[in-house]
Motif scaffolding. Structure first.
Motif, PDB file in Angstrom:
ATOM      1  N   TRP A  48      18.214 -24.041   5.771  1.00 19.30           N
ATOM      2  CA  TRP A  48      18.473 -25.293   5.631  1.00 19.30           C
ATOM      3  C   TRP A  48      17.475 -26.072   5.851  1.00 19.30           C
ATOM      4  O   TRP A  48      17.111 -27.136   5.053  1.00 19.30           O
ATOM      5  N   TRP A  81      22.995 -29.195  14.699  1.00 19.81           N
ATOM      6  CA  TRP A  81      23.814 -28.917  13.382  1.00 19.81           C
ATOM      7  C   TRP A  81      24.580 -27.653  13.294  1.00 19.81           C
ATOM      8  O   TRP A  81      25.351 -27.095  12.569  1.00 19.81           O
ATOM      9  N   LYS A  85      28.032 -28.584  11.029  1.00 20.97           N
ATOM     10  CA  LYS A  85      28.593 -27.097  10.736  1.00 20.97           C
ATOM     11  C   LYS A  85      30.120 -26.735  10.779  1.00 20.97           C
ATOM     12  O   LYS A  85      30.972 -26.458   9.828  1.00 20.97           O
ATOM     13  N   GLU A  89      33.505 -27.209   8.065  1.00 21.93           N
ATOM     14  CA  GLU A  89      34.423 -25.750   8.219  1.00 21.93           C
ATOM     15  C   GLU A  89      35.604 -25.807   8.568  1.00 21.93           C
ATOM     16  O   GLU A  89      36.503 -25.568   7.152  1.00 21.93           O
ATOM     17  N   MET A 106      27.474 -30.092   3.893  1.00 25.94           N
ATOM     18  CA  MET A 106      25.581 -30.459   5.131  1.00 25.94           C
ATOM     19  C   MET A 106      24.872 -31.010   4.243  1.00 25.94           C
ATOM     20  O   MET A 106      24.273 -31.335   3.174  1.00 25.94           O
TER      21      MET A 106
END
Length: 107
Positions: A48, A81, A85, A89, A106
């Motif tokens: 990422w 992060w 995430k 989800e 993201m």
């Protein structure tokens, strides 16, 4: 009278046992090589950062690792992060169940 502890095997039996042992060894090696969930998250984090051209703190030789560990700013950013995430989800799982009409990603 003395009892013998020896077992006599035919060649085919011996070969079958050896094949099983080799297979068990290979399975054991593969299991030892598997990636832990945390290693997977670190790989996703590094990917990422590359995709979004992100660096945090002092970069040492192209990495934010200091003595094998991330520096303080890197740890802070990674925590944010990971939390984002997880929220994404969770939201997308609810979307698949029909609770939302849109997906998140993201960026």
């Amino acid at each position: 009278w003395q009892q013998s502890n020896h077992i006599l095997l035919t060649n085919k039996q011996f070969q079958a046992i050896m094949k099983c042992l080799v297979l068990l060894c290979l399975v054991g090696l593969k299991t030892a090589q598997s990636v832990s969930p945390f290693e997977l998250v670190l790989e996703e984090w590094e990917t990422w950062k590359l995709q979004h051209n992100k660096t945090y703190g002092n970069v040492i030789e192209g990495s934010n690792l200091v003595d094998g560990r991330y520096n303080q700013e890197e740890k802070f950013r990674m925590k944010i992060w990971i939390e984002n995430k997880a929220k994404i989800e969770k939201h997308n799982r609810k979307t698949l169940k029909g609770h939302h009409s849109y997906h998140l990603a993201m960026n």
